[in-house]
Write a protein that holds these residues in place. Structure first.
Motif: not given
Length: 223
Positions: A98-104, A111-132
Motif C-alpha cells: 500500500n506504499g507504507e514504510v513497514l520497516l527501516k 566506518p567513521m562518518g556515518f552514525c550506526t544502527g543499534n537494533t534489528v526489527k522485523t515486519a509481518r507480511t502474509e509470508f511471515g516475518r521479514v528483516a533487513i
C-alpha cells in the motif's frame, strides 16, 4: 512467495540517471509478477567517500518509491542515505503493497562518518516475518544476536560490494553462505552493478540460486 532481486546499475551522485534506471528495472521485475522487488544499497544515489549530499533526497525518494509500490501492489526493499538530526545513516526500507514504510534498518557495520544502527526489527507480511540487514552487517556479531532474538523467516540483504575488489568469487560466496547459515532464515542478497550479482540461500546457508552482472534473479519459494 516470489522475489525478484535487481542488481541495478548505480551512478554515484547522479539521482536522475539512477531514478530512470530504478524505474526501468522495476518495470522489468514486474513482468515476473513478484511479491517482493529488492534493490541494492545506496540504490538511488550511489555513494563516494564521504559525500553525504544524497541524504538530502531522502523524503523525495521515499515518496517516489512508495508510489511505485502502491501502484504495482508489491513490496519493495531498497537502500538509501537517511538524515536524522545531526546524523546520516546508511539505511534500507521495506515499503508495503500500500506504499507504507513497514520497516527501516540502519546499518551497524559502518566506518567513521556515518552514525550506526543499534537494533534489528522485523515486519509481518502474509509470508511471515521479514528483516533487513545491509552488506557488512551480515558479518557483524551484534546483528547476528539480534537476528537470533527476532527469528525472522526471511532476511533481505542489499549490498554494495566494491568493484575495486572485482566480481564476487566462489570463496566470497562460500563465506557469505557460512554467515547466512548462522541466521537460520531464508536470505536474499543483491549487489549493485558493477560488479553486480544476486544470491538466494536457504536457512542452512545452502546456495539455492545466483546470477551475475545485471541479470535479475527470480526466486519463488513455494514453502
Amino acid at each position: 512467495m516470489k522475489v525478484v532481486l535487481v542488481p541495478m546499475r548505480v551512478e554515484d551522485g547522479n539521482f536522475n540517471a539512477n531514478w530512470e534506471e530504478f524505474q526501468r528495472r522495476f518495470n522489468e521485475a514486474l513482468s515476473h509478477e513478484p511479491d517482493f522487488v529488492v534493490f541494492p544499497e545506496y540504490s538511488l544515489t550511489g555513494f563516494v567517500e564521504w559525500d553525504f549530499s544524497g541524504a538530502e533526497l531522502y523524503g523525495g525518494i521515499v515518496e517516489r518509491v512508495s508510489e511505485l509500490a502502491r501502484k504495482a501492489g508489491v513490496y519493495v526493499v531498497f537502500g538509501l542515505l537517511e538524515p536524522y538530526k545531526r546524523c546520516v545513516y546508511n539505511s534500507a526500507l521495506l515499503v508495503g503493497r500500500n506504499g507504507e514504510v513497514l520497516l527501516k534498518h540502519r546499518k551497524f557495520q559502518e566506518p567513521m562518518g556515518f552514525c550506526t544502527g543499534n537494533t534489528v526489527k522485523t515486519a509481518r507480511t502474509e509470508f511471515g516475518r521479514v528483516a533487513i540487514i545491509i552488506c557488512g552487517d551480515l558479518y557483524n556479531k551484534r546483528v547476528l544476536k539480534w537476528i537470533k532474538r527476532k527469528r525472522p523467516d526471511y532476511v533481505f540483504v542489499p549490498m554494495e560490494y566494491s568493484p575495486d575488489h572485482g566480481e564476487p568469487n566462489g570463496e566470497d560466496v562460500e563465506v557469505m553462505a557460512g554467515r547466512v547459515g548462522l541466521l537460520s532464515a531464508g536470505t536474499f542478497v543483491v549487489n549493485s552493478y558493477p560488479p553486480g550479482g544476486a544470491w538466494v540461500f536457504d536457512g542452512d546457508g545452502r546456495l539455492l540460486a545466483e546470477t551475475s552482472g545485471e541479470e535479475l534473479l527470480v526466486w519463488e519459494d513455494r514453502g
